[in-house]
Write an enzyme that holds these catalytic residues in place. Structure first.
Site, PDB file in Angstrom:
ATOM      1  N   GLU A 179     -15.566  -5.693 -11.500  1.00 18.72           N
ATOM      2  CA  GLU A 179     -15.354  -6.532 -12.691  1.00 18.72           C
ATOM      3  C   GLU A 179     -16.630  -7.114 -13.296  1.00 18.72           C
ATOM      4  O   GLU A 179     -16.715  -8.316 -13.540  1.00 18.72           O
ATOM      5  CB  GLU A 179     -14.378  -7.668 -12.347  1.00 18.72           C
ATOM      6  CG  GLU A 179     -13.063  -7.142 -11.790  1.00 18.72           C
ATOM      7  CD  GLU A 179     -12.106  -8.249 -11.352  1.00 18.72           C
ATOM      8  OE1 GLU A 179     -12.519  -9.413 -11.307  1.00 18.72           O
ATOM      9  OE2 GLU A 179     -10.948  -7.924 -11.041  1.00 18.72           O
ATOM     10  N   GLU A 197      -5.512  -0.468  -8.414  1.00 18.71           N
ATOM     11  CA  GLU A 197      -4.717  -1.682  -8.126  1.00 18.71           C
ATOM     12  C   GLU A 197      -3.454  -1.682  -8.973  1.00 18.71           C
ATOM     13  O   GLU A 197      -3.115  -2.676  -9.622  1.00 18.71           O
ATOM     14  CB  GLU A 197      -5.551  -2.942  -8.422  1.00 18.71           C
ATOM     15  CG  GLU A 197      -6.872  -2.975  -7.669  1.00 18.71           C
ATOM     16  CD  GLU A 197      -7.684  -4.236  -7.921  1.00 18.71           C
ATOM     17  OE1 GLU A 197      -7.143  -5.210  -8.473  1.00 18.71           O
ATOM     18  OE2 GLU A 197      -8.870  -4.242  -7.549  1.00 18.71           O
TER      19      GLU A 197
HETATM   20  C1  XIL Z   1      -6.171 -10.546  -5.592  1.00 20.72           C
HETATM   21  C2  XIL Z   1      -5.287 -10.580  -4.339  1.00 20.72           C
HETATM   22  O1  XIL Z   1      -4.214  -9.692  -4.530  1.00 20.72           O
HETATM   23  C3  XIL Z   1      -4.795 -11.981  -4.082  1.00 20.72           C
HETATM   24  O2  XIL Z   1      -4.135 -12.048  -2.827  1.00 20.72           O
HETATM   25  C4  XIL Z   1      -5.979 -12.962  -4.085  1.00 20.72           C
HETATM   26  O3  XIL Z   1      -5.488 -14.265  -3.983  1.00 20.72           O
HETATM   27  C5  XIL Z   1      -6.768 -12.836  -5.354  1.00 20.72           C
HETATM   28  O4  XIL Z   1      -7.198 -11.496  -5.510  1.00 20.72           O
HETATM   29  N1  XIL Z   1      -8.631  -7.667  -9.031  1.00 20.72           N
HETATM   30  C6  XIL Z   1      -9.128  -7.368  -7.788  1.00 20.72           C
HETATM   31  C7  XIL Z   1      -8.392  -7.801  -6.582  1.00 20.72           C
HETATM   32  O5  XIL Z   1     -10.112  -6.622  -7.690  1.00 20.72           O
HETATM   33  O6  XIL Z   1      -9.239  -8.053  -5.503  1.00 20.72           O
HETATM   34  C8  XIL Z   1      -7.529  -9.003  -6.858  1.00 20.72           C
HETATM   35  O7  XIL Z   1      -6.737  -9.261  -5.693  1.00 20.72           O
HETATM   36  C9  XIL Z   1      -6.664  -8.771  -8.073  1.00 20.72           C
HETATM   37  C10 XIL Z   1      -7.516  -8.522  -9.303  1.00 20.72           C
END
Ligand code: XIL
Length: 386
Positions: free
Chosen positions: A155, A267
């Site tokens: 990101e 994701e």
């Molecule tokens: C999120 C997790 O799913 C949660 O459990 C945590 O509290 C916050 O992070 N982008 C990413 C992930 O790259 O690491 C994030 O995961 C969601 C957004």
């Protein structure tokens, strides 16, 4: 091409002779075997046997949801937490599953200690460079040869749109950028490569498949490649809602391929209500929860029936979205080398209130589960010209 076509014709003829016995898949990883890996996010803590069985049945790659993030694995300069990550890596190996490391450099879930001297003042660039190099070498080095690939940078592109954004890399004004300058990304990739030359290395981000962030991502990736950053793939996070921009997703896959990169959906979740994004925090249904607290029993029952009807309709729409998405990924199998869901069921999802996954809170398959399998069932028998 001709040989491929002939092969498909023979396979089709054999299928017809065999009574059109097209495969009926029941497992996600089997439905996409030979096309791309299918993964989920998983931290080895408090999983029920049914949940573990589900992971074993459907996925061939896991990403730790939180336990390898800098704040978890390296909370202080002199302390590493390798407990959960080690358990995850051994468990995945014992279950013949591949592992994606997530993530090395990020503006979130990263201890402030990286950026501060003992007296609380900000570190200079050289100190931060050494800290980042040491972090990457230690973490990547520990799992050398065992982790298939790393989300090296997560990101790095900013969310705010201005008239200038698409024309630049528009990097997020994180501590990394402020202190190290734009070369921090190239350095991170180089250090990860030094630590494990066999590991695949990914740039991972959300909303980069569309609009100004896509333009910025193309600029950024071209620059990184020109600077010799050893990048294997772009991770499109895939935090989407009921109306994904399908055309943009397909174009982005082609654009990244044109740079010589593979693409991973890293994701994936498709929210059934509200909008979705990779941004933290700001999820949840504050207003709805407040209204629920003041309802009478009768109002609550009416609301529950309306919710059930609404849910059924939304789940159907969600299934349509998942099927369309998987048809796109499948068409680009080979460029798309992995599709990872962000979690195993709605209850455990970081977007739990928006029911974004293909299994419900009790691990029961939702319509979207069958839709993902159906995208494979409906795979055309002839080779596509891209
Ligand atoms: C999120 C997790 O799913 C949660 O459990 C945590 O509290 C916050 O992070 N982008 C990413 C992930 O790259 O690491 C994030 O995961 C969601 C957004």
């Amino acid at each position: 091409m001709l040989a491929k076509l002939l092969g498909s014709l023979i396979a089709c003829a054999a299928m017809l002779i065999g009574g059109c016995a097209a495969p009926r898949y029941t497992s996600l990883k089997e439905a996409y075997a030979g096309r791309f890996l299918v993964g989920t996010a998983y931290d080895p803590a408090n999983f029920s046997p049914a949940e573990v069985e589900n992971i074993q049945a459907h996925y061939n790659v896991v990403t730790p949801e939180n336990c390898m993030k800098p704040a978890s694995i390296h909370p202080r300069e002199d302390a590493y937490n390798f407990g959960q990550p080690d358990t995850l890596v051994s468990w995945a190996e014992a279950n013949q599953m591949q592992i994606v490391g997530h993530t090395l450099v990020w503006h979130n879930q990263t201890g402030n200690w990286f950026f501060q001297n003992a007296d609380g003042t900000e570190v200079d660039a050289e100190t931060l460079r050494q800290r980042l190099r040491s972090h990457i070498h230690t973490v990547v080095g520990r799992y050398k040869g065992r982790i298939k690939g790393w989300d090296v940078v997560n990101e790095a592109i900013d969310d705010n749109n201005t008239s200038e954004t698409a024309k630049t890399e528009h990097l997020r004004n994180s501590n990394w950028l402020r202190i190290l300058g734009p070369e921090y990304l190239t350095l991170a990739f180089k250090w990860a490569h030094e630590a494990d030359p066999q590991a695949e290395l990914y740039y991972n981000d959300y909303n980069i498949e569309r609009g100004f962030k896509h333009e910025s991502s193309m600029r950024l990736l071209k620059r990184l490649l020109a600077e010799g950053a050893p990048i294997t793939a772009v991770g499109i996070q895939g935090h989407w809602d009921l109306n994904p921009n399908y055309a943009a997703i397909e174009k982005a896959i082609r654009d990244y391929r044109s740079l010589g990169l593979k693409v991973m959906i890293t994701e994936l979740d498709v929210t059934t209500r509200g909008t979705n994004t990779g941004a933290l925090p700001g999820f949840g249904l504050g207003a709805a929860a407040q209204a629920a607290a003041t309802r009478t029993a009768e109002e609550a029952a009416t609301q529950a029936a309306a919710d059930a009807a609404e849910r059924e309709a939304a789940w159907k729409k969600q299934a349509v979205a998942y099927e369309r998405l998987f048809k796109i990924f499948d068409r680009h199998a080979g460029t798309v080398t992995r599709v990872t869901f962000w979690g195993i069921n709605d209850r455990r999802s970081w977007r739990a209130t928006q029911q974004p996954l293909i299994f419900d809170g009790q691990m029961r398959p939702k319509p979207a589960f069958q839709a993902v399998l159906d995208a494979a069932h409906k795979r055309p028998w002839f080779p596509l010209p891209f």
